[in-house]
Design an enzyme around this catalytic site. Structure first.
Site: not given
Length: 357
Positions: A157-159
């Site tokens: 999942i994104d930062k």
């Protein structure tokens, strides 16, 4: 190049794995499958290929086989392998992890904002995987990446996205989970706060996704289907707050930045998503007080307002369905409370009991 050397199909998995399909040609002499694959995978050791076969990353005609299986003409071979494994040495770091569930096969973690999932260019330490490796080494001091590729990471999942992520603790579990992500049988729901009043209570967005043609760090939607990879997002309105809307998103596919790109595509950029223009006022009034209010909201939630709320999968060992749910993090909860309060105040002040959009 012979037919058996041609990859008939190469599909990206939801995140980290790809599936390569090979068809063995009519002239193929009997050969051990580990050797056959080794000859076709650049940079892969014979030992690593054998471990992949043992873990279930390879099937022949839909069945798992051992390394000594002899390939024959007409065989269809499927290989699950890491997508573009940008090699960066992973060093263990004692990083606190919010572990939601753990057993001998899987590890479910609730990821905080501003944490990259795995090391890469510009982020060589402080990632989730650095902390996971430290955690795993406390249980198995001799663990290496040869034993467990990417230390069990099967999706990302994104930062700045918060929420649930599952990792495998064994190669067998990694293969099992990777197949579930590839086949889209993993259940995941996200909650996003987006700009604007979403017109439909629910809907489906179908548009290919590929890198933006001008800004290579961004992605874009290509609804004509001629560019990029097939992508489908289902959404449902959870709450309307006039200038912003809370929505639930379910991914039927899992492309990079999919929710962010698809919601922008239908005119509802995610709140404070600076990469896609959500860090400025996209809906509302021109009054100074409103700008101050929005700036305060940005300060409360200084990131893209997206949370991986639920995660469901079949356990690799017990084969039981597992389901996890993570409450909204404080930053998103607080900013939504602030929007609710703003709307209620404005409605009370409105002479006709409505809030103009």
């Amino acid at each position: 190049m012979t037919e058996d050397q041609d990859i008939l199909q190469e599909d990206n998995s939801e995140d980290l794995y790809e599936r390569k399909l090979y068809h063995v040609d009519k002239g193929q002499e009997p050969m051990r499958i580990d050797k056959w694959i080794h000859l076709r995978l650049e940079g892969a050791s014979r030992n690593k290929v054998q471990k992949a076969i043992e873990a279930g990353f390879v099937t022949v005609n839909g069945q798992q086989e051992k390394s000594n299986y002899k390939v024959k003409p007409g065989d269809d071979i499927v290989l699950m392998s890491l997508v573009n494994p940008e090699y960066t040495e992973i060093k263990p770091e004692a990083i606190p992890l919010h572990i939601v569930y753990e057993d001998d096969a899987v590890l479910v973690i609730n990821k905080p904002p501003n944490m990259v999932v795995h090391p890469g260019v510009g982020n060589y330490s402080g990632t989730l995987l650095n902390g996971v490796l430290y955690h795993l080494l406390q249980q198995n001091p001799g663990l290496t990446e040869e034993d467990l590729p990417r230390y069990g990471l099967v999706h990302r999942i994104d930062k700045n996205t918060t929420g649930l992520i599952v990792l495998a603790k064994t190669p067998d579990a990694a293969a099992h989970l990777a197949k579930q992500f590839f086949n889209h049988t993993v259940s995941r729901k996200y909650v996003a706060l987006v700009w604007g009043d979403v017109e439909q209570d629910e809907g489906t967005i179908v548009a290919h996704i590929a890198r933006h043609q001008r800004f290579r760090k961004m992605f874009a939607a290509y609804p004509d289907g001629e560019t990029g990879k097939h992508a489908i997002t289902h959404y449902r309105v959870l709450e309307r707050m006039n200038y912003v809307t809370a929505v639930e998103c379910i991914l039927e596919t899992g492309r990079t930045h999919q929710i962010r790109v698809h919601m922008k595509h239908i005119g509802h950029t995610l709140f404070n998503d600076w990469e896609y223009g959500g860090d400025r006022i996209l809906k509302g009034t021109v009054y100074t007080k409103y700008k101050q209010f929005v700036d305060n909201c940005f300060d409360l939630c200084p990131r893209c307002a997206l949370h991986a709320k639920t995660l469901g999968f079949v356990h690799p060992v017990t084969k039981q369905e597992m389901f996890f749910e993570s409450p909204l993090p404080n930053d998103m909860s607080q900013v939504m409370d602030k929007w609710r309060g703003y709307v209620q105040t404005k409605l009370k002040q409105s002479p006709n009991g409505t809030l103009d959009l």
